[in-house]
Design an enzyme around this catalytic site. Structure first.
Site, mmCIF file in Angstrom:
data_model
loop_
_atom_site.group_PDB
_atom_site.id
_atom_site.type_symbol
_atom_site.label_atom_id
_atom_site.label_comp_id
_atom_site.label_asym_id
_atom_site.label_seq_id
_atom_site.Cartn_x
_atom_site.Cartn_y
_atom_site.Cartn_z
ATOM 1 C CD GLN A 1 52.061 -8.978 33.665
ATOM 2 O OE1 GLN A 1 51.201 -8.229 34.153
ATOM 3 N NE2 GLN A 1 52.527 -8.785 32.438
ATOM 4 C CG ASP B 1 44.166 -4.242 25.588
ATOM 5 O OD1 ASP B 1 44.163 -5.177 24.752
ATOM 6 O OD2 ASP B 1 43.739 -4.363 26.752
HETATM 7 N N1 SAM Z 1 41.931 -6.528 29.091
HETATM 8 C C1 SAM Z 1 42.866 -6.303 30.184
HETATM 9 C C2 SAM Z 1 42.339 -5.277 31.164
HETATM 10 O O1 SAM Z 1 41.478 -4.475 30.797
HETATM 11 O O2 SAM Z 1 42.833 -5.311 32.320
HETATM 12 C C3 SAM Z 1 44.199 -5.887 29.607
HETATM 13 C C4 SAM Z 1 44.742 -6.973 28.725
HETATM 14 S S1 SAM Z 1 46.428 -6.957 28.359
HETATM 15 C C5 SAM Z 1 46.853 -8.566 28.839
HETATM 16 C C6 SAM Z 1 47.159 -5.904 29.571
HETATM 17 C C7 SAM Z 1 48.643 -5.808 29.291
HETATM 18 O O3 SAM Z 1 49.170 -4.517 29.629
HETATM 19 C C8 SAM Z 1 49.487 -6.806 30.111
HETATM 20 O O4 SAM Z 1 49.919 -7.833 29.263
HETATM 21 C C9 SAM Z 1 50.648 -5.960 30.655
HETATM 22 O O5 SAM Z 1 51.897 -6.624 30.561
HETATM 23 C C10 SAM Z 1 50.584 -4.745 29.753
HETATM 24 N N2 SAM Z 1 51.227 -3.531 30.281
HETATM 25 C C11 SAM Z 1 51.138 -2.996 31.523
HETATM 26 N N3 SAM Z 1 51.889 -1.877 31.606
HETATM 27 C C12 SAM Z 1 52.476 -1.694 30.381
HETATM 28 C C13 SAM Z 1 53.361 -0.714 29.833
HETATM 29 N N4 SAM Z 1 53.803 0.312 30.582
HETATM 30 N N5 SAM Z 1 53.738 -0.839 28.532
HETATM 31 C C14 SAM Z 1 53.288 -1.874 27.770
HETATM 32 N N6 SAM Z 1 52.451 -2.843 28.230
HETATM 33 C C15 SAM Z 1 52.050 -2.745 29.532
#
Ligand code: SAM
Length: 283
Positions: free
Chosen positions: A35, A160
């Site tokens: 991303q 999250d």
């Molecule tokens: N607070 C934010 C929201 O509610 O949109 C989320 C914060 S955190 C930065 C979201 C994280 O989910 C991202 O860093 C992304 O890379 C991660 N993510 C997305 N899909 C994922 C997966 N399948 N396994 C692990 N992490 C994942």
């Protein structure tokens, strides 16, 4: 009216609305394997992280989200010792989880290591628990992690994640919740961020349905204010393998031995009270 370049604007797809934050300057911009990661210094919300152009974290209001994604589930579980965080790359949720002295181990499984490395540079206070001996940071797919997890591995699983699109879509599915059910210990709880009650009530309903189909005994949505997320109104949805989510460890929550800025026992209970349109939709 085109806003001048000193504003960051996130248009909320399909909602005919947006949020803008006045920018002082952009301080980081990279394309990771997964991303686009951008960091801005804003005029009134502190540092801002966006992923693929969407607000993830600001200094000013991230405490609401990180506290509400962790403390309700942890103060509902009778004795949370082993916690899994999926996503959470900015590490703010990990910091809240590790405020609980009952927690003995916290696995954080974030797909994109660059999110955490950038957070360590620009949000050091969110990463202050990363060196805690109880913290274990993994950088891989959380869906596969749970699918591979041994039975009875965790007391609480916190999802999250980004919105239910792309690599995060599978984190809202019945199959995923079935794998969570197996990976959780008998009194286990799973909680996921469940988007905006105003913009996405259907997603919330589908999460309850998928959690119950996966075998969970009780489900609940908690609502809270999240100024910089679409509609400014956010939620998390949780499920427990046994018992009821209505009974919380009231004394522990009331007498908690760590500071919070949004969560408290009264607000935990109040957050379970939902607007009538959502109550009807969940019937
Ligand atoms: N607070 C934010 C929201 O509610 O949109 C989320 C914060 S955190 C930065 C979201 C994280 O989910 C991202 O860093 C992304 O890379 C991660 N993510 C997305 N899909 C994922 C997966 N399948 N396994 C692990 N992490 C994942």
């Amino acid at each position: 009216m085109a806003l001048d370049q000193t504003w960051y604007t996130e248009q909320w797809a399909g909602q005919g609305s947006a949020i803008s934050l006045k920018i002082a300057k952009k301080v980081h911009d990279e394309q990771s394997q997964y991303q686009r990661i951008e960091i801005y210094e804003t005029e009134t919300f502190g540092t801002l992280m966006t992923l693929d152009g969407l607000v993830m974290v600001t200094d000013r209001d991230n405490f609401v989200y990180h506290e509400m994604m962790s403390h309700p589930a942890l103060f509902t579980h009778p004795a949370p010792k082993r916690v899994l965080i999926i996503g959470g790359g900015d590490c703010g949720t990990l910091r809240e989880v590790l405020k609980h002295s009952t927690v003995e181990q916290a696995d954080q499984v974030e797909l994109d290591e660059r999110v955490t490395r950038v957070a360590e540079q620009f949000f050091p206070e969110l990463c202050e628990k990363n060196a805690d001996p109880r913290a274990r940071l993994h950088f891989t797919d959380g869906i596969q992690w749970v699918a591979d997890a041994k039975p009875d591995s965790y007391d609480v699983i916190i999802v999250d994640s980004t919105d239910p699109v792309g690599p995060a879509a599978g984190l809202f599915s019945e199959t995923f919740y079935m794998n969570c059910f197996r990976a959780l210990r008998p009194r286990g709880i799973v909680v996921g961020q469940s988007e905006s009650p105003l913009f996405h009530p259907d997603l919330i309903v589908s999460m309850h349905r998928a959690m119950r189909a996966a075998g969970f005994a009780d489900t609940a949505t908690l609502q809270f204010h999240q100024v910089t997320y679409p509609s400014g109104w956010w939620s998390c949805t949780m499920a427990c393998k046994a018992g009821s989510l209505a009974t919380i460890r009231e004394d522990a929550a009331t007498g908690k031995d760590f500071p919070t800025r949004y969560y408290n026992a009264a607000l935990h209970t109040a957050a379970r009270a939902l607007p009538e349109f959502l109550v009807q939709a969940l019937r």
